[in-house]
Design a protein around this motif. Structure first.
Motif, PDB file in Angstrom:
ATOM      1  N   CYS A  12       0.861  -1.173   0.000  1.00  0.00           N
ATOM      2  CA  CYS A  12       0.000   0.000   0.000  1.00  0.00           C
ATOM      3  C   CYS A  12       0.902   1.228   0.000  1.00  0.00           C
ATOM      4  CB  CYS A  12      -0.890  -0.008   1.242  1.00  0.00           C
ATOM      5  SG  CYS A  12      -1.892   1.467   1.436  1.00  0.00           S
ATOM      6  N   ALA A  17      -5.437   4.509   1.545  1.00  0.00           N
ATOM      7  CA  ALA A  17      -6.152   3.557   2.392  1.00  0.00           C
ATOM      8  C   ALA A  17      -5.655   2.143   2.115  1.00  0.00           C
ATOM      9  CB  ALA A  17      -7.645   3.641   2.134  1.00  0.00           C
ATOM     10  N   ASN A  19      -6.718  -1.708   2.445  1.00  0.00           N
ATOM     11  CA  ASN A  19      -7.901  -2.556   2.615  1.00  0.00           C
ATOM     12  C   ASN A  19      -7.459  -4.008   2.687  1.00  0.00           C
ATOM     13  OD1 ASN A  19     -10.279  -0.546   2.097  1.00  0.00           O
ATOM     14  ND2 ASN A  19      -8.824  -0.162   0.461  1.00  0.00           N
ATOM     15  N   PRO A  21      -8.424  -7.841   3.206  1.00  0.00           N
ATOM     16  CA  PRO A  21      -9.590  -8.728   3.201  1.00  0.00           C
ATOM     17  C   PRO A  21      -9.376  -9.970   4.064  1.00  0.00           C
ATOM     18  CG  PRO A  21      -8.270  -9.128   1.253  1.00  0.00           C
ATOM     19  CD  PRO A  21      -7.561  -8.054   2.035  1.00  0.00           C
ATOM     20  N   ASN A  54     -20.757  -2.790  11.083  1.00  0.00           N
ATOM     21  CA  ASN A  54     -19.459  -2.193  10.819  1.00  0.00           C
ATOM     22  C   ASN A  54     -19.003  -1.436  12.057  1.00  0.00           C
ATOM     23  OD1 ASN A  54     -19.756  -3.201   8.239  1.00  0.00           O
ATOM     24  ND2 ASN A  54     -20.522  -1.268   7.412  1.00  0.00           N
ATOM     25  N   SER A  61     -11.217   0.836  10.523  1.00  0.00           N
ATOM     26  CA  SER A  61     -12.623   0.503  10.343  1.00  0.00           C
ATOM     27  C   SER A  61     -12.727  -0.956   9.961  1.00  0.00           C
ATOM     28  CB  SER A  61     -13.270   1.354   9.247  1.00  0.00           C
ATOM     29  OG  SER A  61     -13.308   2.708   9.630  1.00  0.00           O
ATOM     30  N   THR A  72     -13.453  -6.798   5.856  1.00  0.00           N
ATOM     31  CA  THR A  72     -12.332  -5.999   5.384  1.00  0.00           C
ATOM     32  C   THR A  72     -11.901  -5.041   6.478  1.00  0.00           C
ATOM     33  OG1 THR A  72     -13.120  -6.061   3.098  1.00  0.00           O
ATOM     34  CG2 THR A  72     -11.510  -4.360   3.640  1.00  0.00           C
ATOM     35  N   ILE A  74      -9.924  -1.707   7.236  1.00  0.00           N
ATOM     36  CA  ILE A  74      -9.496  -0.531   6.492  1.00  0.00           C
ATOM     37  C   ILE A  74      -8.663   0.380   7.376  1.00  0.00           C
ATOM     38  CG2 ILE A  74     -10.245   1.514   5.200  1.00  0.00           C
ATOM     39  CD1 ILE A  74     -12.867   0.008   4.616  1.00  0.00           C
TER      40      ILE A  74
END
Lengths: 115, 117
Positions: A12, A17, A19, A21, A54, A61, A72, A74
């Motif tokens: 990243c 951001a 992410n 999984p 969530n 998050s 996921t 985040i």
């Protein structure tokens, strides 16, 4: 506890951001999804957990799909210090005989944040 | 609030010697867990205390490992005699005893790196 599947590695760009999984297709209705990370050889660090909805805290998050079979994590603005192995763990929190309370770590996802 | 602390941070011993690791949980946490990571492997659970009682010791590898938590505060993990395969990082974690319907969160210490030569 249900088994989880995570990609072994991800990159990243700094400031973007991240992410991450996680697949947990065999999750039971009373199992929570936890995320921890381990930076280099430090102790695992708690990030966030959730059941159905969530969740958001100061670190990250957590987005859980409606069928709860995947989630996921985040990190909204990744920094170089977020480079770590991220673990997705599902766990039954109930205190009952035969209900394991320990965390079962897999191999996780090595996230590398690039400058 | 102080986090989970572990002592020592590093220990180097020879095969056959004895080593004792110590863990001080977060104050007020009834649950205390020991985990370890041996080279190249995943973090594995060893045992779980609730206060001074062993709730689950299914992960203890053999009878060379002895864990205690006298008084329900700090815990010790003794390895006697140590073998080469015991080398790794030993982590301790603690959590409050949440209600039956609330997930408890485990907080980890920095670990003790044990090297058996």
């Amino acid at each position: 506890d249900a088994k989880t599947t995570q990609p072994p590695s991800m990159d990243c760009a700094e400031g973007r951001a991240a992410n991450l999984p996680c697949n947990h297709s065999t999750i039971s209705g009373n199992e929570y999804v936890y995320w921890y990370r381990q930076i280099h050889s430090q102790g695992p660090q708690y990030i966030i957990h959730g059941l159905k909805n969530n969740e958001t805290n100061e670190m990250a998050s957590l987005i859980i799909t409606e069928d709860r079979k995947s989630s996921t994590l985040i990190l909204p603005h990744a920094t170089l210090r977020d480079t770590a192995v991220y673990y997705c763990i599902v766990r039954v929190p109930l205190i009952s005989s035969g209900s394991a309370r320990q965390l079962t770590f897999g191999s996780g996802t090595q996230l590398t944040v690039l400058p | 609030e102080a986090g989970v602390t572990q002592f020592p941070s590093h220990s180097v011993i020879e095969k056959g010697q004895t080593v004792t690791l110590r863990c001080d949980p977060i104050s007020g946490h009834d649950n205390l867990y020991w985990y370890r990571r041996v080279m190249g492997k995943e973090i594995k659970f060893l045992l779980h205390f609730v206060k001074e009682s062993k709730q689950d010791e299914s992960g203890m590898p053999n009878n060379r490992f002895l864990a205690e938590r006298t008084g329900g505060t700090y815990s010790t993990l003794k390895v006697q005699p140590a073998e080469l395969e015991d080398s790794g990082v030993y982590f301790c974690a603690s959590s409050q005893d949440g209600s039956r319907w609330v997930a408890d969160t485990q907080y980890f210490g920095p670990g003790t790196r044990l090297t058996v030569l």
